[in-house]
Design an enzyme around this catalytic site. Structure first.
Site, mmCIF file in Angstrom:
data_model
loop_
_atom_site.group_PDB
_atom_site.id
_atom_site.type_symbol
_atom_site.label_atom_id
_atom_site.label_comp_id
_atom_site.label_asym_id
_atom_site.label_seq_id
_atom_site.Cartn_x
_atom_site.Cartn_y
_atom_site.Cartn_z
ATOM 1 N N GLU A 56 0.812 -1.218 0.000
ATOM 2 C CA GLU A 56 0.000 0.000 0.000
ATOM 3 C C GLU A 56 0.847 1.270 0.000
ATOM 4 O O GLU A 56 0.336 2.362 0.244
ATOM 5 C CB GLU A 56 -0.938 -0.020 1.207
ATOM 6 C CG GLU A 56 -1.901 -1.199 1.226
ATOM 7 C CD GLU A 56 -3.079 -1.042 0.274
ATOM 8 O OE1 GLU A 56 -3.716 0.024 0.287
ATOM 9 O OE2 GLU A 56 -3.360 -1.994 -0.488
ATOM 10 N N HIS A 77 -4.675 1.967 7.078
ATOM 11 C CA HIS A 77 -3.257 2.202 6.815
ATOM 12 C C HIS A 77 -2.622 2.744 8.086
ATOM 13 O O HIS A 77 -3.291 3.366 8.915
ATOM 14 C CB HIS A 77 -3.045 3.221 5.685
ATOM 15 C CG HIS A 77 -3.485 2.749 4.342
ATOM 16 N ND1 HIS A 77 -4.263 3.514 3.500
ATOM 17 C CD2 HIS A 77 -3.257 1.588 3.692
ATOM 18 C CE1 HIS A 77 -4.493 2.837 2.382
ATOM 19 N NE2 HIS A 77 -3.901 1.673 2.477
ATOM 20 N N CYS A 136 -2.758 11.498 3.416
ATOM 21 C CA CYS A 136 -3.115 10.648 2.274
ATOM 22 C C CYS A 136 -2.811 11.326 0.952
ATOM 23 O O CYS A 136 -2.483 10.673 -0.039
ATOM 24 C CB CYS A 136 -4.601 10.297 2.316
ATOM 25 S SG CYS A 136 -5.054 9.046 3.525
#
Length: 446
Positions: free
Chosen positions: A174, A249, A370
């Site tokens: 990720e 995450h 992000c």
């Protein structure tokens, strides 16, 4: 060598919508099927970039990917002219059209993992695009990501842009959302910190409600690929219970910068061993780790997920103090707001808190952290970056006008079936590549 950290934010694409595609992401599921405002989303992100650039931080921009992805829809068996493909998908498999239309590439923390030249065996900056294989709408991103990074960081003597790892669950990757770097100075050798949710070939705790997207094996492969020193590479497992609480995450529960780790007390499995390993590894490089651990009694995991306190940017100002960039939702949560006031008033390294309106991104589960990919660059490396991607007054004005010209101010899930949206997006992206000087970046331009 003198080096600075640059942040490359993703520009929100014209198809920004709320399709609820990300199981495990509480905000994404909570706002499923509501109307989105792509124009507002893009402007909110652009304003953050400009304000940070005005504060003296190196700020770049990464372009959106082409959406809807006609390549995906054709691979799924839909045929005919582009408009026919979209119409058939909308009728027969609307969930696939939604996946093909997602603007999720805006969250560039998931674009790649980046290691600076001070850490790598060949002295180049290394990029590994994330395969993002846990979600269909994100698994289609990595090839375009590689192409974009290769266009911006084109000097192969200074930059190495790899392909993504194979897209198998054992190597679920990720990107930088599960990676940070600690150092005394950005240009000095540092300690690279990889956080994983589960291991494919090792027994250990795993979440039971939501999936763990990052594997230990993927993190290790990226470190090996980048030529990192074993003694300066630390792996830690994220607590399964916080994954089950919506921390999909690690950057939803922790953030690091230089010698500072800002995290929740429940972020890691065997947290003291993690702190000790980081302290020892950083100490061997002549630096001392500062851990700012937020206790559950001050900010619960639920408050952290709801406010995105840890999905913040931690930046070093020119005076050496650190700035925390948070979403406005942090000021709308009484516990989090009180904690931030106490943090800024204290004697720790974080003395300044800046609040940004990123509501459109936040409703899909993406805060300040992000939206950015961190890339440490020395002076020579920065000079080798494509020049038109750096945010300043001129580029900001051009992009702001470009958004006004091309973006809709309302987009519902039903609007994804509109074939005009594809043409609008392609027209916008064609103009954008000229603004950014990136050449023929997209399939439709080739």
């Amino acid at each position: 060598m003198n080096a600075k950290e640059a942040n490359f934010d993703g520009l929100v694409g014209p198809t920004h919508n709320y399709a609820g595609l990300s199981f495990g992401n509480v905000a994404s599921l909570s706002n499923e099927k509501s109307d989105a405002n792509p124009k507002a989303a893009a402007k909110q992100g652009l304003r953050k970039m400009k304000q940070l650039a005005d504060l003296g931080f190196a700020q770049g921009v990464l372009p959106p990917q082409e959406r809807p992805s006609l390549r995906l829809l054709r691979e799924l068996g839909f045929s005919g002219k582009d408009a026919d493909v979209i119409a058939k998908a909308a009728k027969q498999a609307p969930e696939m059209l939604a996946a093909a239309s997602s603007a999720s590439a805006m969250w560039t923390a998931n674009a790649a993992t980046v290691s600076p030249s001070a850490d790598t065996s060949d002295g180049r900056v290394h990029f590994t695009p994330a395969n993002l294989c846990s979600k269909l709408h994100r698994a289609i991103e990595h090839e375009s990501t590689r192409r974009t990074l290769a266009a911006i960081f084109a000097d192969e003597a200074r930059f190495a842009v790899h392909d993504a790892l194979p897209g198998t669950p054992a190597l679920g990757d990720e990107g930088a959302a599960n990676h940070t770097r600690f150092c005394s100075e950005y240009g000095a050798p540092g300690v690279e910190f990889f956080v994983y949710g589960r291991a494919e070939y090792r027994r250990g705790p795993e979440p039971t409600r939501f999936p763990a997207r990052q594997t230990f094996e993927a993190s290790r492969a990226v470190a090996q690929r980048h030529g990192l020193r074993e003694e300066a590479t630390i792996y830690a497992q994220q607590s399964p219970d916080v994954i089950d609480a919506g921390v999909f995450h690690n950057d939803v529960i922790a953030v690091g910068n230089r010698d500072t780790l800002f995290c929740h007390e429940r972020a890691f499995v065997d947290k003291q061993a993690v702190y000790d390993a980081l302290t020892a590894s950083l100490g061997a490089l002549g630096a001392r780790l500062n851990v700012i651990e937020v206790p559950e009694r001050a900010v619960s995991v639920a408050d952290a997920v709801g406010s995105y306190l840890f999905n913040s940017q931690l930046l070093t100002r020119e005076d050496g103090r650190q700035l925390l960039v948070v979403p406005q939702e942090c000021r709308e949560n009484a516990n989090v707001s009180a904690y931030l006031d106490a943090l800024a008033a204290g004697n720790g390294p974080i003395r300044d808190v800046r609040v940004f309106d990123l509501r459109e991104s936040m409703k899909n589960g993406g805060g300040p952290a992000c939206l950015r990919l961190r890339v440490v660059l020395n002076d020579a490396e920065r000079a080798a970056v494509k020049p038109n991607v750096w945010i300043g007054d001129a580029l900001f004005a051009s992009l702001d006008a470009w958004i006004d010209k091309h973006y809709r101010d309302r987009l519902s899930p039903a609007d994804l079936a509109d074939p005009a949206l594809l043409e609008e997006s392609r027209t916008a992206l064609d103009e954008l590549t000229q603004i950014l000087g990136l050449g023929s970046l997209y399939d439709f331009q080739r």
